[in-house]
Design an enzyme around this catalytic site. Sequence first.
Site, mmCIF file in Angstrom:
data_model
loop_
_atom_site.group_PDB
_atom_site.id
_atom_site.type_symbol
_atom_site.label_atom_id
_atom_site.label_comp_id
_atom_site.label_asym_id
_atom_site.label_seq_id
_atom_site.Cartn_x
_atom_site.Cartn_y
_atom_site.Cartn_z
ATOM 1 N N ASP A 5 0.817 -1.212 0.000
ATOM 2 C CA ASP A 5 0.000 0.000 0.000
ATOM 3 C C ASP A 5 0.852 1.263 0.000
ATOM 4 O O ASP A 5 2.037 1.232 0.326
ATOM 5 C CB ASP A 5 -0.863 0.049 1.270
ATOM 6 C CG ASP A 5 -1.809 -1.120 1.360
ATOM 7 O OD1 ASP A 5 -2.291 -1.573 0.315
ATOM 8 O OD2 ASP A 5 -2.068 -1.571 2.503
ATOM 9 N N TYR A 60 6.721 -9.815 7.318
ATOM 10 C CA TYR A 60 6.447 -8.395 7.479
ATOM 11 C C TYR A 60 6.771 -8.007 8.915
ATOM 12 O O TYR A 60 6.770 -8.846 9.829
ATOM 13 C CB TYR A 60 4.966 -8.089 7.213
ATOM 14 C CG TYR A 60 4.595 -8.000 5.749
ATOM 15 C CD1 TYR A 60 4.716 -6.800 5.061
ATOM 16 C CD2 TYR A 60 4.112 -9.114 5.066
ATOM 17 C CE1 TYR A 60 4.359 -6.708 3.718
ATOM 18 C CE2 TYR A 60 3.762 -9.029 3.723
ATOM 19 C CZ TYR A 60 3.888 -7.821 3.058
ATOM 20 O OH TYR A 60 3.541 -7.722 1.731
#
Lengths: 255, 255
Positions: free
Chosen positions: A53, A117
């Site tokens: 994003d 992540y």
Amino acid sequence: MEKKICITFSFVGTAYCGYQVQKNGVSVQETLGAAAKELFGFPCDITGCSRTDSGVHARAFVATIARRGEDVLPTEIPISHVPRALNAHLPRDIAVKKAKWVSSAFHARYDAKAKEYEYLFYDGKERDPFFEGRAFAVRPISAASLAAMREAARQFVGTHDFSAFCAASPDKEEKNKTRTVRYAELRRKGDMISFRVAADGFLYHMVRIMAGTLFAVAAGKIDPADIAAVLESKDRARAGMTAPAEGLYLNKVFY
Amino acid sequence: MEKKICITFSFVGTAYCGYQVQKNGVSVQETLGAAAKELFGFPCDITGCSRTDSGVHARAFVATIARRGEDVLPTEIPISHVPRALNAHLPRDIAVKKAKWVSSAFHARYDAKAKEYEYLFYDGKERDPFFEGRAFAVRPISAASLAAMREAARQFVGTHDFSAFCAASPDKEEKNKTRTVRYAELRRKGDMISFRVAADGFLYHMVRIMAGTLFAVAAGKIDPADIAAVLESKDRARAGMTAPAEGLYLNKVFY
């Protein structure tokens, strides 16, 4: 053998509308594409390992470079020179770390076996300008709240249907919402709490919703013992908010 | 008792022409002055602990705030609210961490007993976008070179005339070039080498010239055994270059 180049690079996502080419704003993908065109002398296809994003960062993003519309990259440039040569055409917030030849059949996204992540919560009393845009600034988190976050995170581990931790994707919807989380760990280092999570794949916004859920746990709004039930419910409304993009880092891709 | 407010704040120096008000560019001092005026409702004098160069960062800079031309700060705002209230008027690259009342006689600069600076060398093979503007990017430094840098740094410790490590100041020249360095330590953490140095005072560009000298030692251009002779010579030309401002952090002020 037909070959293309696979690069590993890091970027500060603040100035970008995300990895993938978008209608609005500059993407990391098109910035890399422009650098590759400058270096190799022809338009290139850049195929990334993930669609991050706007505002999300990466420490080791993986992408392949091939001549546009083909799956090969014809070049005389020695592979060991490629990182520095590409960096010469890139802005300072993107840096290629490594480059290697891979077969034309390799796909940076579909061949990824797992990804790690990291989500950073900054809980100092006052803001830290060095982490501006690079961590989610939250109120101070007590040792008890951190313990509750850990208890919640442990329940992410394993194979689950993560529908409750998935936003409606702007791209085509994935039908299979089952993913296997390998580890989900929280560590404090000074005023920073790091949440590291690895899985065989991630749904749209999955890490940010996990982080938002841990944030809700820290705030006492979700009971850590209820995470299993939240997963079970497959109800997005029962998980926490989508934590801000600026705290998220793609750390590593496993092939 | 006549009182003024003493604040501790951090800032990313990249966007500023340094701490002190200058003719060209925006300074940290004037940015703080504007925020203080907004908060307290009248023009203020901001007196800092140091005059840092353009691009230099600070983790715990100290300054006092008083009504302009006076040495008192009349305000009804509770001191515990001051950091957050000032931060509301400050850009995101400056953050006030603490505030306390001090006597009007206190001087942030003249009353400092010692300061600690840190200089960061980044020696990864390729650049790191997360440290862009926040460390001096150098070629990889071997373990042997780091050992040589350590040997050189040890010779900074103690009371010396640091004329060889001093640039001509744009302000009034200090006659006494003797300073006492308490410690000068190098530590590696991944691709980052940190040089931390504390002294009772620092001459103009002193830490940056020390860092530039350590850089010359790493490159084999200055023999670490010669540092004592460089100090002895009082000759600026015998020390290393002035290392870039972007690697320098004011870490702490001791009162």
